[in-house]
Design a protein around this motif. Structure first.
Motif, PDB file in Angstrom:
ATOM      1  N   LEU A  30       0.835  -1.209   0.000  1.00 51.94           N
ATOM      2  CA  LEU A  30       0.000   0.000   0.000  1.00 51.94           C
ATOM      3  C   LEU A  30       0.864   1.251   0.000  1.00 51.94           C
ATOM      4  O   LEU A  30       0.568   2.228  -0.686  1.00 51.94           O
ATOM      5  N   TRP A  31       1.918   1.234   0.795  1.00 53.93           N
ATOM      6  CA  TRP A  31       2.773   2.418   0.891  1.00 53.93           C
ATOM      7  C   TRP A  31       3.481   2.691  -0.431  1.00 53.93           C
ATOM      8  O   TRP A  31       3.598   3.833  -0.867  1.00 53.93           O
ATOM      9  N   ALA A  32       3.950   1.639  -1.105  1.00 46.15           N
ATOM     10  CA  ALA A  32       4.599   1.824  -2.410  1.00 46.15           C
ATOM     11  C   ALA A  32       3.603   2.382  -3.425  1.00 46.15           C
ATOM     12  O   ALA A  32       3.926   3.298  -4.183  1.00 46.15           O
ATOM     13  N   LEU A  33       2.382   1.856  -3.426  1.00 40.97           N
ATOM     14  CA  LEU A  33       1.371   2.331  -4.376  1.00 40.97           C
ATOM     15  C   LEU A  33       0.897   3.740  -4.044  1.00 40.97           C
ATOM     16  O   LEU A  33       0.289   4.406  -4.884  1.00 40.97           O
ATOM     17  N   HIS A  34       1.173   4.205  -2.834  1.00 41.99           N
ATOM     18  CA  HIS A  34       0.825   5.572  -2.436  1.00 41.99           C
ATOM     19  C   HIS A  34       1.623   6.580  -3.268  1.00 41.99           C
ATOM     20  O   HIS A  34       1.148   7.668  -3.555  1.00 41.99           O
ATOM     21  N   ARG A  60      -4.189  -9.624  -5.146  1.00 47.62           N
ATOM     22  CA  ARG A  60      -5.553 -10.124  -5.360  1.00 47.62           C
ATOM     23  C   ARG A  60      -6.436  -9.837  -4.151  1.00 47.62           C
ATOM     24  O   ARG A  60      -7.588  -9.410  -4.288  1.00 47.62           O
ATOM     25  N   GLU A  61      -5.910 -10.077  -2.942  1.00 46.14           N
ATOM     26  CA  GLU A  61      -6.685  -9.826  -1.725  1.00 46.14           C
ATOM     27  C   GLU A  61      -6.988  -8.338  -1.560  1.00 46.14           C
ATOM     28  O   GLU A  61      -8.113  -7.962  -1.222  1.00 46.14           O
ATOM     29  N   LEU A  62      -5.988  -7.493  -1.800  1.00 40.45           N
ATOM     30  CA  LEU A  62      -6.197  -6.049  -1.663  1.00 40.45           C
ATOM     31  C   LEU A  62      -7.181  -5.540  -2.712  1.00 40.45           C
ATOM     32  O   LEU A  62      -7.978  -4.645  -2.437  1.00 40.45           O
ATOM     33  N   GLU A  63      -7.139  -6.126  -3.898  1.00 39.96           N
ATOM     34  CA  GLU A  63      -8.103  -5.760  -4.938  1.00 39.96           C
ATOM     35  C   GLU A  63      -9.505  -6.200  -4.516  1.00 39.96           C
ATOM     36  O   GLU A  63     -10.474  -5.451  -4.648  1.00 39.96           O
ATOM     37  N   SER A  64      -9.625  -7.403  -3.984  1.00 42.01           N
ATOM     38  CA  SER A  64     -10.921  -7.910  -3.529  1.00 42.01           C
ATOM     39  C   SER A  64     -11.483  -7.080  -2.375  1.00 42.01           C
ATOM     40  O   SER A  64     -12.689  -6.935  -2.240  1.00 42.01           O
ATOM     41  N   ASP A  65     -10.591  -6.513  -1.559  1.00 43.94           N
ATOM     42  CA  ASP A  65     -11.021  -5.661  -0.446  1.00 43.94           C
ATOM     43  C   ASP A  65     -11.322  -4.235  -0.884  1.00 43.94           C
ATOM     44  O   ASP A  65     -11.732  -3.407  -0.072  1.00 43.94           O
ATOM     45  N   GLY A  66     -11.063  -3.922  -2.147  1.00 39.83           N
ATOM     46  CA  GLY A  66     -11.419  -2.613  -2.675  1.00 39.83           C
ATOM     47  C   GLY A  66     -10.407  -1.517  -2.426  1.00 39.83           C
ATOM     48  O   GLY A  66     -10.721  -0.342  -2.596  1.00 39.83           O
ATOM     49  N   VAL A  67      -9.171  -1.868  -2.054  1.00 40.06           N
ATOM     50  CA  VAL A  67      -8.177  -0.826  -1.784  1.00 40.06           C
ATOM     51  C   VAL A  67      -7.138  -0.701  -2.898  1.00 40.06           C
ATOM     52  O   VAL A  67      -6.418   0.291  -2.958  1.00 40.06           O
ATOM     53  N   VAL A  68      -7.059  -1.702  -3.778  1.00 35.97           N
ATOM     54  CA  VAL A  68      -6.132  -1.666  -4.913  1.00 35.97           C
ATOM     55  C   VAL A  68      -6.932  -1.874  -6.191  1.00 35.97           C
ATOM     56  O   VAL A  68      -7.850  -2.702  -6.237  1.00 35.97           O
ATOM     57  N   PRO A  86      -9.700   5.136  -4.074  1.00 33.20           N
ATOM     58  CA  PRO A  86      -9.906   6.153  -3.036  1.00 33.20           C
ATOM     59  C   PRO A  86      -9.914   5.538  -1.625  1.00 33.20           C
ATOM     60  O   PRO A  86      -9.401   6.141  -0.675  1.00 33.20           O
ATOM     61  N   GLU A  87     -10.455   4.320  -1.492  1.00 30.96           N
ATOM     62  CA  GLU A  87     -10.443   3.646  -0.186  1.00 30.96           C
ATOM     63  C   GLU A  87      -9.016   3.298   0.227  1.00 30.96           C
ATOM     64  O   GLU A  87      -8.660   3.376   1.399  1.00 30.96           O
ATOM     65  N   GLY A  88      -8.190   2.918  -0.746  1.00 30.73           N
ATOM     66  CA  GLY A  88      -6.787   2.620  -0.454  1.00 30.73           C
ATOM     67  C   GLY A  88      -6.026   3.862  -0.028  1.00 30.73           C
ATOM     68  O   GLY A  88      -5.199   3.812   0.889  1.00 30.73           O
ATOM     69  N   THR A  89      -6.308   4.981  -0.676  1.00 27.27           N
ATOM     70  CA  THR A  89      -5.682   6.243  -0.284  1.00 27.27           C
ATOM     71  C   THR A  89      -6.101   6.623   1.132  1.00 27.27           C
ATOM     72  O   THR A  89      -5.273   7.037   1.949  1.00 27.27           O
ATOM     73  N   ALA A  90      -7.383   6.457   1.441  1.00 28.33           N
ATOM     74  CA  ALA A  90      -7.876   6.753   2.796  1.00 28.33           C
ATOM     75  C   ALA A  90      -7.224   5.832   3.817  1.00 28.33           C
ATOM     76  O   ALA A  90      -6.885   6.258   4.935  1.00 28.33           O
ATOM     77  N   LEU A  91      -7.022   4.567   3.460  1.00 29.69           N
ATOM     78  CA  LEU A  91      -6.364   3.621   4.362  1.00 29.69           C
ATOM     79  C   LEU A  91      -4.927   4.044   4.614  1.00 29.69           C
ATOM     80  O   LEU A  91      -4.458   4.030   5.758  1.00 29.69           O
ATOM     81  N   ASN A  92      -4.202   4.456   3.571  1.00 29.36           N
ATOM     82  CA  ASN A  92      -2.834   4.948   3.755  1.00 29.36           C
ATOM     83  C   ASN A  92      -2.807   6.173   4.656  1.00 29.36           C
ATOM     84  O   ASN A  92      -1.920   6.317   5.499  1.00 29.36           O
ATOM     85  N   GLU A  93      -3.773   7.064   4.485  1.00 26.01           N
ATOM     86  CA  GLU A  93      -3.837   8.251   5.346  1.00 26.01           C
ATOM     87  C   GLU A  93      -4.083   7.849   6.793  1.00 26.01           C
ATOM     88  O   GLU A  93      -3.553   8.463   7.714  1.00 26.01           O
ATOM     89  N   ALA A  94      -4.889   6.813   7.006  1.00 22.64           N
ATOM     90  CA  ALA A  94      -5.134   6.324   8.364  1.00 22.64           C
ATOM     91  C   ALA A  94      -3.881   5.672   8.951  1.00 22.64           C
ATOM     92  O   ALA A  94      -3.686   5.686  10.165  1.00 22.64           O
ATOM     93  N   LEU A  95      -3.012   5.130   8.097  1.00 21.59           N
ATOM     94  CA  LEU A  95      -1.785   4.478   8.567  1.00 21.59           C
ATOM     95  C   LEU A  95      -0.654   5.464   8.850  1.00 21.59           C
ATOM     96  O   LEU A  95       0.315   5.118   9.534  1.00 21.59           O
TER      97      LEU A  95
END
Length: 132
Positions: A30-34, A60-68, A86-95
């Protein structure tokens, strides 16, 4: 978000979030894709030590969870690119606060190495033989 892996089994929001980011590599992916979208090979090079199998599985799992997001381009040779939703970006901001806590409480302030910090300016240190 996407697929819930353990329906009804979450005790709280942190439990649900940890299910999405659990494991050694997911947060690093996630951080690299940020920073920017990556193709599979470039992302694997960005994360030394990750195996191709683990990276493919986690993506695949991150895509299925809607963050990638996985974008397939109709080119020859085929090209696939991964980016954050956008959910992945929000998750990175939360991290981000968690990363700040790690820097402050585990890594310590930037500067000299741990060995260099142990030797003070006024410490009497023997010279190293064979130095330049």
């Amino acid at each position: 978000m996407g697929t819930v892996r353990r329906p009804g089994a979450y005790l709280c929001g942190i439990d649900a979030a940890m299910d999405v980011i659990g494991g050694k590599w997911k947060v690093l992916i996630l951080w690299a894709l940020h920073e920017r979208p990556y193709r599979f090979g470039a992302l694997r090079r960005e994360l030394p030590g990750i195996t191709e199998k683990v990276l493919a599985s986690h993506l695949r799992e991150l895509e299925s969870d809607g963050v990638v997001h996985r974008e397939e381009y109709d080119e020859n040779p085929p090209r696939v690119e991964y980016s954050l939703t956008p959910e992945g970006t929000a998750l990175n901001e939360a991290l981000e606060p968690l990363g700040a806590w790690g820097r402050a409480n585990v890594l310590g302030p930037p500067g000299p190495s741990a060995a260099a910090r142990q030797v003070g300016v006024d410490d009497d240190v023997a010279p190293v033989a064979g130095g330049a």
